[in-house]
Write an enzyme that holds these catalytic residues in place. Structure first.
Site, PDB file in Angstrom:
ATOM      1  N   HIS A   1     -39.417  41.756  12.807  1.00 38.01           N
ATOM      2  CA  HIS A   1     -38.824  41.057  13.954  1.00 38.01           C
ATOM      3  C   HIS A   1     -37.352  41.407  14.122  1.00 38.01           C
ATOM      4  CE1 HIS A   1     -42.480  38.830  13.753  1.00 38.01           C
ATOM      5  NE2 HIS A   1     -42.169  38.264  12.606  1.00 38.01           N
TER       6      HIS A   1
ATOM      7  N   HIS B 283     -46.238  38.679  16.365  1.00 39.40           N
ATOM      8  CA  HIS B 283     -46.871  39.309  15.211  1.00 39.40           C
ATOM      9  C   HIS B 283     -47.945  40.289  15.630  1.00 39.40           C
ATOM     10  CE1 HIS B 283     -45.210  35.540  13.660  1.00 39.40           C
ATOM     11  NE2 HIS B 283     -44.946  36.236  12.595  1.00 39.40           N
TER      12      HIS B 283
END
Ligand SMILES: Nc1ncnc2c1ncn2[C@@H]1O[C@H](COP(=O)(O)OP(=O)(O)O)[C@@H](O)[C@H]1O
Ligand SMILES: Nc1ncnc2c1ncn2[C@@H]1O[C@H](COP(=O)(O)OP(=O)(O)O)[C@@H](O)[C@H]1O
Ligand SMILES: [Mg+2]
Ligand SMILES: [Mg+2]
Ligand SMILES: [Mg+2]
Ligand SMILES: [Mg+2]
Lengths: 202, 331, 331, 202
Positions: free
Chosen positions: C57, C219
């Site tokens: 991320h 994700h």
């Protein structure tokens, strides 16, 4: 070449550029950055519009209008070069009947302008490799639109075998060989359009 | 191709609208142009700095407009140099009477369009000078060619000339700083995938599944060599090995490093590359004074990165540390 | 798949090495862990703030470590919550005696691992509290489900809780600020292309040439609905229309906006989206106080973006303006 | 189940996880985030190594070692859950001969731990949907390794028809139907490994 034929030169050229936009862009994708057709089509669409929107006194006026529009609407390398070429041709045509030797004077002025602005010479795989053979032909045998077109075509095709040393294609060095130069191809269409315009009634 | 755009013909103007909306407290759009300038431009008593080029390199160039960096940025169409009239508008918008420095990346188109703008400005009595950035070691620098391209090293020119201008230095002094950066900055780039022009929707070059393109510029042009994909460390090693000899570094030298993502490369990978860059420089006993990792000079959604090394001295280090309020380079 | 990596098993540790090498003046790696902490941690007299989660991320979460934001960030494997022992190490590294706030994104794994770490810390007498961020409006919030996910809104929690902690506020006060942000922040995301896990080399989901995935998380999970690709304005409109009702905004309200790139989206496109977000908010007479456009919470090389809206009041605006030295969020 | 068989349980399970790593990951890609096989294979490789590296007194000791390793090496949702399950089984087995009813006690303790940690119930398309049917079978008919394996398999296959309401798959709501739950499949292999270990000489 009267004033209407000069305007037709620009509008025909724009038509060719719109038709060949994707082709020119795909040539530029091979050895440049893939925008030549887009740049030329965008700028000459505006130039054709500007030329159609007004009534002009002389061929020089038409060319000047086209030059200014191209200069501020094309961008990239081709914008200043085509803009300069048109502007120099306008200056060379000023106060003259555009016929016979005047064509050679115009082309020569354009080439000087292109060379000064772009610092290139012939043989570097640029638009000059179409302009210069055309000028030489006109100088040696006089102006004949059909022959100009034919010369331009041969010269354009011959850029395939050149190795670029100027412009974006030069970064590829030997890898630039085997591809047509996009600016040479767009220059070829400029001479095609000229021949077409001259065939028309003024 | 998939893009979050509306009309391909409107990407530049809509992007600029969105940019000015986001940063309205510090920048403005010069009306009817593609010029983004500091809100308070021209800044009196300060040399103006104008940069720009084709779009598609975001955050370059508008992202570098702000106190401590640029006074204005001019956006051309995607990968297409802006036209002289637009550059001229930028010059007029930032000239406070102290003169304007143009930061030009070394491309035929950029050089010609910016020079024509400079001629227009000089004709109106504005003092203009220019610096041409040519940091890309992938391209040979010879008098028979167009010379090396200007790529990510340009960001260091913005930062350091910008900081210098902020001190109230003269146009000549600001230009000297910019030239010093140009002399001491070198970059090498690699692509793992091509980018896609919004207008044509086509990939800028073809690349095999396990191939990379070494020595790319920032316009989606093919690079100098296609190679098999190897490890990040090997790729980094090759890139650094091409950069360092050009800077003639030795064990007492200090450098600033920029690992720049080309658009689609995860930051994770940029840091993996940075790790190796630091390792290689440490092996040569070269000290790293500053490191910048992120997207600074992109090529739309190209995957890959460039590595830039700037040899610094005390003056350049101090200028690097000077504050900057530019949205894409806050210090 | 093409990635600038060496060994897929080493991506996290090599990335962290590269990160600490780049920002060595302000951060350190807690030895033998995946924890990045402020160099001067623990900061005496200040509540510690720990965040983290799976990797992939970036710049979250290590990029938010710095004065004004986090004290430490814990990195798990790619898209995998870090284990309790690692989170515990982070807690120990930042506790100055004033207690530690854990910022947890609402995923089963994150919640469980962070809670287990909190139990370990409490057993050693460290005061720990937590806030669970759940800003993703794509997911239904019901007591029969796991609830909404935590996505880009988490960055606002970092910023505002971080600024509050910097004032010397108590753990309870810092937690209150964080909770206030959680209550007033909502996000919606869209993907134009999937991401690729370094370990498997496979695309996270399949998407047609002209298809987008609405309502994605961070994700690489498939979203809530596949849709045909339409214009940026239409996509933005749909996203904003899902966010605004949840915030019950009216004409007197002020908001902060974040347009966040998922990894591969050119900044050009993010600004085009931002333009429309501002237009839509202006139509509703909602004032935008702050705008952030860039990559803040990514999903490797996914193409797409998320839009986050935070309803602000005077306190939150002031905290937003407070300085931050975090590498990925300098103010 | 003697101490060697308990160690074999862990090492066999690790073997299955290495073999099924890609399969489990691909299941998780469909309705989760594509890491379940990677997480489990990474963590249990470490657990098997830890168990092989030491000599243990009791089955409870083996399970505790495995639990602690899994807790700190798997991560994600499955790490705390499998870690807790192993830890609770270790606690239930402490001081006992692991046979007969003790298996039921162990499984029940594991299930309580999983439920407490993950706040899920049966029917939510999680690993519980394998563990709970296994416990029920053992409770009603006593412990038989072969039957446990069979029950686990059926229960695992039945997760296909469930709609997820917990874990990452729950974000897909109805779209989670038609896919096996990755954690249910990895739990099935845990019971397969148990049956294999029990077949071996201690
Ligand atoms: N220095 C130069 N002199 C003459 N022509 C040039 C020069 N550099 C480039 N050109 C011409 O310009 C063409 C490329 O134009 P275009 O693609 O529109 O600009 P850019 O290279 O900036 O993207 C080349 O094909 C070549 O014919
Ligand atoms: N609340 C829960 N209770 C029980 N099992 C759960 C719960 N949440 C998730 N699981 C199990 O965990 C599995 C996913 O594990 P994994 O992919 O390793 O973690 P993550 O979802 O964090 O990526 C699911 O397939 C499911 O069986
Ligand atoms: Mg081009
Ligand atoms: Mg171009
Ligand atoms: Mg996961
Ligand atoms: Mg998973």
């Amino acid at each position: 070449m009267n004033v209407n034929q000069t305007a037709a030169w620009i509008t025909h050229y724009n038509q060719h550029l719109q038709d060949q936009k994707d082709y020119l862009t795909s040539l530029d994708r091979k050895i440049g950055d893939g925008d030549h057709g887009i740049n030329m089509a965008r700028g000459f669409a505006e130039a054709a519009k500007a030329v159609e929107a007004e009534t002009f006194e002389t061929s020089a006026d038409v060319l000047k209008k086209a030059a200014m529009t191209v200069m501020s609407k094309v961008g990239g390398a081709s914008g200043p070069l085509y803009g300069t070429a048109l502007l120099k041709m306008s200056m060379a045509a000023k106060g003259k009947n555009v016929e016979g030797d005047v064509f050679a004077e115009m082309f020569e002025a354009a080439i000087d302008g292109i060379k000064q602005r772009g610092k290139a010479e012939t043989g570097e795989k640029t638009m000059l490799d179409v302009w210069v053979p055309v000028l030489e032909e006109v100088k040696s045998s006089g102006f004949d639109a059909a022959i100009v077109e034919e010369t331009a075509q041969k010269a354009m095709e011959a850029t395939k075998d050149l190795t670029a040393t100027k412009g974006r294609a030069s970064y590829l060095k030997e890898r630039s060989k085997g591809h047509l130069d996009p600016g040479a191809v767009s220059s070829y269409y400029l001479f095609v359009s000229l021949a077409e315009a001259l065939k028309e009634e003024g | 191709m998939k893009k979050l755009i509306n009309d391909p013909n409107l990407v530049i103007t809509e992007m600029l609208d969105g940019f000015v909306a986001a940063h309205s407290s510090s920048v403005k759009r010069v009306e009817n142009t593609t010029v983004v300038a500091r809100k308070n431009a021209p800044v009196s008593g300060k040399v103006g700095i104008v940069s720009g080029g084709g779009s598609g390199h975001e955050p370059a160039h508008a992202g570098y407009v702000g106190e401590g960096m640029l006074d204005a940025a001019v956006s051309g169409e995607v990968f297409t140099s802006p036209t002289p009239d637009q550059v001229f508008e930028a010059i007029k918008a930032v000239d406070s009477g102290k003169g304007v420095l143009l930061v030009i990346k070394n491309y035929t188109g950029d050089v010609m369009n910016f020079e024509m703008a400079a001629e227009l400005a000089e004709a109106e009595g504005i003092q203009v000078d220019q610096v041409v950035v040519n940091d890309d070691v992938a391209v040979e620098d010879s008098s028979f060619t167009t010379g090396r391209r200007g790529v990510a090293g340009t960001v260091f020119v913005h930062k350091l000339a910008g900081a210098m201008a902020e001190t109230g230095a003269s146009l000549e002094e600001v230009k000297q700083t910019a030239e010093k950066v140009v002399q001491h900055v070198r970059t090498m780039g690699v692509a793992l995938s091509p980018c896609i022009m919004p207008s044509s929707g086509e990939e800028s070059f073809e690349l095999g599944d396990k191939e990379i393109e070494m020595g790319i510029g920032i316009h989606g042009e093919p690079g100098i060599e296609k190679k098999p994909l190897v490890s990040a460390d090997e790729i980094t090693d090759e890139m650094v090995e091409r950069i360092l000899p050009e800077l003639e570094l030795n064990g007492n030298d200090e450098v600033a490093v920029m690992v720049n993502g080309m658009g689609a490369t995860p930051e994770m990978e940029l840091y993996i590359v940075n790790r190796k860059v630091h390792e290689l420089l440490a092996e040569k006993s070269v000290t790293v004074s500053h490191t910048f990792v992120g997207e600074y000079m992109t090529s739309l959604e190209m995957a890959g990165c460039s590595i830039t090394v700037l040899k610094v001295d005390d003056q350049l280090k101090e200028l690097l540390d000077a504050p900057s309020q530019a949205p894409a380079f806050r210090i």
